[in-house]
Design a protein around this motif. Structure first.
Motif, mmCIF file in Angstrom:
data_model
loop_
_atom_site.group_PDB
_atom_site.id
_atom_site.type_symbol
_atom_site.label_atom_id
_atom_site.label_comp_id
_atom_site.label_asym_id
_atom_site.label_seq_id
_atom_site.Cartn_x
_atom_site.Cartn_y
_atom_site.Cartn_z
ATOM 1 N N GLN A 31 27.092 -7.876 46.009
ATOM 2 C CA GLN A 31 26.689 -8.953 44.766
ATOM 3 C C GLN A 31 27.910 -9.973 44.074
ATOM 4 O O GLN A 31 27.995 -10.594 43.945
ATOM 5 C CB GLN A 31 25.399 -8.695 44.246
ATOM 6 C CG GLN A 31 24.427 -7.947 44.478
ATOM 7 C CD GLN A 31 24.014 -9.033 46.037
ATOM 8 O OE1 GLN A 31 23.568 -10.478 45.609
ATOM 9 N NE2 GLN A 31 23.574 -8.287 47.254
ATOM 10 N N LYS A 32 28.829 -9.101 43.754
ATOM 11 C CA LYS A 32 29.846 -9.247 43.095
ATOM 12 C C LYS A 32 30.697 -10.459 44.057
ATOM 13 O O LYS A 32 30.993 -11.848 43.338
ATOM 14 C CB LYS A 32 30.370 -9.017 42.187
ATOM 15 C CG LYS A 32 31.729 -9.527 41.448
ATOM 16 C CD LYS A 32 32.614 -8.237 40.370
ATOM 17 C CE LYS A 32 33.355 -9.035 39.798
ATOM 18 N NZ LYS A 32 34.376 -8.611 39.341
ATOM 19 N N SER A 81 24.977 -13.861 55.674
ATOM 20 C CA SER A 81 24.162 -13.904 54.472
ATOM 21 C C SER A 81 23.687 -14.653 53.879
ATOM 22 O O SER A 81 22.459 -14.414 53.208
ATOM 23 C CB SER A 81 24.538 -13.365 53.600
ATOM 24 O OG SER A 81 25.941 -14.815 53.221
#
Length: 321
Positions: free
Chosen positions: A312-313, A282
């Motif tokens: 996203q968390k 990522s």
């Protein structure tokens, strides 16, 4: 598997690449063949080796005898149609003398070793030829000019460097520009969610300079799988085989980070190894994560990680480790 362009070259490489440091070292030729078959059949097209990889790495002084290249060459000879479908990468510059340590990136050594690698790999060209380590005893211009010349000669399609700092990469890029050499294709450095802070500057430089980034040891030599938690020592693991480089991860800070990763894994139901791979892939600028698989199942795990779409968390949790 998704492929991406490697730097400014014409090479398209899979997001997961196969590292072969253990071929002939603690992975037999038969098992290596099975891993190679499974990797290619699963969509992995980047095979990374070195003239240094083999059982000599565990000797004193450590040296390379090219066993890994020989195994790959034998595999290619049995599967000739595969050669044009893969990106074959190898390295030069680590010690290849069993009597004394003499790592070198001199012109003479490179020209000798590239022919030896071509012979062991049983091919007439190498897709990506990499300087394994920075050589303080050889002028950098000599190394880069020699590698660029091999591109012109057709023995290699492109060249890269490995284990370079930001300063060393800056020097290399300046020489290449000044001497109008063939462009640098890639940088191969260690990068995982434990070591990431060490490589941020050189990664950003590579990205700005359109140099591909190959991340080796994305699983921190297996530490990020959780297999060594609570002092465990699996019998067939790298640590059990005496891999010296893994010891640097056996410290309180990294162990605490691995425990946090396990908690995220338990919370999300995602294997620790997949989280570790996803965390690396990522990162902007990283082209490929290199997997040193000792079992075919590890390849499946890595491929699943490349396809993960984490919330996203969860990504924020991985970045905070």
């Amino acid at each position: 598997m998704k492929t991406v362009k490697l730097g400014n070259s014409n090479l398209n490489v899979s997001q997961i690449g196969l590292g072969t440091m253990a071929f002939g070292r603690w992975i037999s030729e038969a098992d290596s063949d099975a891993i190679l078959d499974h990797a290619v059949n699963s969509g992995i097209n980047l095979i990374d080796t070195a003239d240094y990889y083999g059982p000599g790495q565990d000797e004193k002084p450590a040296y390379g005898d090219g066993t890994s290249e020989t195994i790959i060459g034998n595999w290619l000879k049995r599967n000739p149609s595969i050669r044009s479908k893969i990106v074959l990468a190898t390295k030069v510059g680590s010690n290849t003398n069993p009597v004394m340590s003499n790592p070198s990136l001199s012109r003479d050594h490179i020209l000798q070793q590239v022919d030896s690698s071509l012979e062991r790999l049983q091919t007439n060209y190498i897709d990506l030829y990499q300087a394994h380590l920075f050589d303080n005893n050889t002028p950098l211009a000599e190394t880069l000019t020699t590698l660029s010349g091999l591109v012109d000669e057709g023995k290699i399609r492109s060249y890269g460097v490995s284990n370079y700092t930001e300063y060393q990469l800056t020097q290399a890029l300046a020489i290449i520009k000044d001497r109008r050499l063939n462009p640098l294709t890639s940088l191969q450095n260690r990068y995982n969610i434990l070591s990431k802070h060490d490589d941020q500057d050189v990664l950003k430089l590579a990205q700005r300079s359109h140099v591909g980034f190959l991340a080796y040891s994305p699983l921190a030599r297996g530490v990020l799988t959780g297999k060594y938690l609570n002092g465990a020592m699996p019998s067939n693991s790298r640590a059990a085989h005496g891999e010296p480089l893994i010891k640097e991860y056996f410290n309180d800070d990294d162990q605490q980070a691995v425990e946090k990763l396990k908690a995220i894994s338990d919370q999300t139901g995602t294997p620790m190894s997949q989280l570790a791979f996803a965390g690396v892939l990522s990162v902007p600028g990283i082209t490929t994560a290199l997997l040193g698989a000792s079992k075919t199942s590890y390849i499946d795990d890595a491929i699943q990680a490349a396809e993960l779409k984490l919330p996203q968390k969860v990504m924020a949790q991985l970045k905070s480790l």
